[in-house]
Design an enzyme around this catalytic site. Structure first.
Site, short mmCIF file in Angstrom:
data_model
loop_
_atom_site.label_atom_id
_atom_site.label_comp_id
_atom_site.label_asym_id
_atom_site.label_seq_id
_atom_site.Cartn_x
_atom_site.Cartn_y
_atom_site.Cartn_z
N LYS A 13 -10.71 -36.04 42.82
CA LYS A 13 -11.63 -35.92 43.97
C LYS A 13 -11.37 -37.03 45.00
CE LYS A 13 -15.32 -36.54 41.49
NZ LYS A 13 -14.68 -36.71 40.17
N ARG A 88 -24.25 -35.30 42.25
CA ARG A 88 -23.78 -35.19 40.88
C ARG A 88 -24.78 -34.48 39.99
NH1 ARG A 88 -19.87 -39.44 40.93
NH2 ARG A 88 -18.66 -39.49 39.04
N ARG A 127 -5.06 -44.43 35.28
CA ARG A 127 -5.59 -44.72 36.62
C ARG A 127 -5.63 -46.22 36.88
NH1 ARG A 127 -10.92 -42.08 39.16
NH2 ARG A 127 -11.97 -42.73 37.25
N ARG A 160 -10.20 -49.62 35.66
CA ARG A 160 -11.66 -49.68 35.79
C ARG A 160 -12.33 -49.83 34.43
NH1 ARG A 160 -13.43 -44.77 39.57
NH2 ARG A 160 -14.95 -44.55 37.90
N ARG A 171 -18.68 -39.74 30.03
CA ARG A 171 -18.71 -39.27 31.42
C ARG A 171 -18.42 -37.77 31.48
NH1 ARG A 171 -14.65 -43.21 33.95
NH2 ARG A 171 -15.01 -42.08 35.88
P1 ADP Z 1 -11.71 -38.74 40.69
O1 ADP Z 1 -12.08 -39.31 42.02
O2 ADP Z 1 -11.97 -37.26 40.60
O3 ADP Z 1 -12.31 -39.49 39.55
P2 ADP Z 1 -9.04 -39.82 41.19
O4 ADP Z 1 -8.72 -39.29 42.56
O5 ADP Z 1 -9.41 -41.23 41.07
O6 ADP Z 1 -10.14 -38.86 40.50
O7 ADP Z 1 -7.80 -39.51 40.24
C1 ADP Z 1 -7.81 -39.85 38.86
C2 ADP Z 1 -6.42 -40.34 38.44
O8 ADP Z 1 -5.49 -39.26 38.48
C3 ADP Z 1 -5.85 -41.41 39.36
O9 ADP Z 1 -5.05 -42.27 38.58
C4 ADP Z 1 -4.99 -40.62 40.33
O10 ADP Z 1 -3.94 -41.41 40.87
C5 ADP Z 1 -4.45 -39.51 39.44
N1 ADP Z 1 -4.26 -38.23 40.13
C6 ADP Z 1 -4.92 -37.73 41.20
N2 ADP Z 1 -4.46 -36.51 41.54
C7 ADP Z 1 -3.48 -36.21 40.64
C8 ADP Z 1 -2.62 -35.07 40.44
N3 ADP Z 1 -2.68 -33.97 41.22
N4 ADP Z 1 -1.74 -35.12 39.42
C9 ADP Z 1 -1.68 -36.22 38.61
N5 ADP Z 1 -2.45 -37.31 38.74
C10 ADP Z 1 -3.35 -37.31 39.73
P1 ADP Z 2 -15.12 -40.78 39.05
O1 ADP Z 2 -14.57 -40.55 40.44
O2 ADP Z 2 -14.09 -41.18 38.09
O3 ADP Z 2 -15.96 -39.64 38.56
P2 ADP Z 2 -17.02 -42.46 40.36
O4 ADP Z 2 -16.41 -43.63 41.00
O5 ADP Z 2 -17.37 -41.30 41.22
O6 ADP Z 2 -16.09 -42.01 39.17
O7 ADP Z 2 -18.35 -42.87 39.59
C1 ADP Z 2 -18.37 -43.94 38.69
C2 ADP Z 2 -19.78 -44.10 38.12
O8 ADP Z 2 -20.70 -44.42 39.19
C3 ADP Z 2 -20.36 -42.84 37.50
O9 ADP Z 2 -19.98 -42.69 36.14
C4 ADP Z 2 -21.87 -43.12 37.65
O10 ADP Z 2 -22.32 -44.04 36.69
C5 ADP Z 2 -21.94 -43.79 39.00
N1 ADP Z 2 -22.16 -42.82 40.09
C6 ADP Z 2 -21.31 -42.53 41.11
N2 ADP Z 2 -21.83 -41.60 41.92
C7 ADP Z 2 -23.05 -41.28 41.40
C8 ADP Z 2 -24.10 -40.34 41.77
N3 ADP Z 2 -23.97 -39.54 42.84
N4 ADP Z 2 -25.19 -40.31 40.98
C9 ADP Z 2 -25.34 -41.11 39.91
N5 ADP Z 2 -24.40 -41.96 39.50
C10 ADP Z 2 -23.26 -42.06 40.24
#
Ligand code: ADP
Ligand code: ADP
Ligand code: ZN
Length: 213
Positions: A13, A88, A127, A160, A171
């Protein structure tokens, strides 16, 4: 253009939100990044949010909704935004809807980036995030030019705290129980678009670009 990104933790995302934001010249807003910035700066909000984040739980809506509504009220959001990580759960989605309605506005698209759970755990362990600018990399799939260093700002890349496998499992549970119902919620509103998040990052971007044009 107002877009929200849906998908499991690690689905990509944030990666795609930044691509969309760049393309349309609108901000990408991550509630997770806002919380992490607060933790780094030792604010009260940060200390409170950390308790939940470390366990892989959602931060309570009372804290989350306010920071999001304040953020989208800023001047740079007047032409739209991409939300990455908000809403979320259904209550958050309803608050956002209501706030938009009051201004005679609405969301244009909810983009669901689909990646099976099996792939998620592997993705998260690779990541790496920049502590300086929030840029995200993957040790295998999306490596930085120089190992361990951010391409954009030159700061160090870190794993992270909540990307440890045990926390990722929590999660994913939280995602399935609380966040996945949003897929039907936005489907019913007629704005849901689904992309296959297992493709290469560039291919996912192309699929999203085709939806948005
Ligand atoms: P999210 O915001 O949904 O948690 P991220 O954008 O941080 O996800 O991506 C999670 C991990 O996967 C990161 O290490 C990112 O560089 C990697 N990633 C993102 N898109 C892809 C893809 N299409 N294929 C492989 N790895 C990816
Ligand atoms: P990822 O992209 O890997 O899903 P985020 O950076 O979006 O991780 O979120 C990390 C953490 O921050 C979540 O596991 C949650 O604890 C908190 N968080 C982020 N966005 C929200 C939201 N909209 N509502 C509640 N908790 C949130
Ligand atoms: Zn950086």
């Amino acid at each position: 253009m107002k877009i929200i990104m849906l998908g499991a933790p690690g689905a990509g995302k944030g990666t795609q939100a930044k691509v969309i934001a760049e393309k349309f010249g609108i901000p990408s807003i991550s509630t997770g990044d806002i919380f992490r910035a607060n933790i780094k700066n030792g604010t009260e909000l940060g200390m409170e949010a950390k308790k939940y984040m470390d366990q892989g739980l959602l931060v309570p809506d009372e804290l989350t909704v306010k920071i999001l509504l304040d953020r989208v009220a800023k001047e740079d959001c007047k032409d739209g935004y991409v939300l990455d990580g908000f809403p979320r759960n259904i209550p958050q989605a309803q608050v956002l809807d209501k706030a938009l309605e009051e201004q005679n506005e609405k969301l244009d698209f909810a983009i669901d980036v689909e990646v099976p759970d099996e792939d998620i755990i592997r993705r998260m362990s690779g990541r790496r995030a920049c502590a300086g600018c929030g840029a995200t990399y993957h040790v295998e799939h999306i490596p930085p030019k120089k190992e361990g260093i951010c391409d954009t700002c030159g700061q160090e890349l870190v794993l992270r705290d909540d990307d440890k496998p045990e926390t990722v499992k929590n999660r994913l549970d939280v995602y399935h129980k609380q966040t996945q119902p949003l897929i039907d919620f936005y489907e019913a509103k007629g704005i849901l678009k689904t992309v296959d998040g297992t493709m290469d990052m560039k291919e996912v971007s192309a699929a999203i670009a085709a939806i948005l044009q």
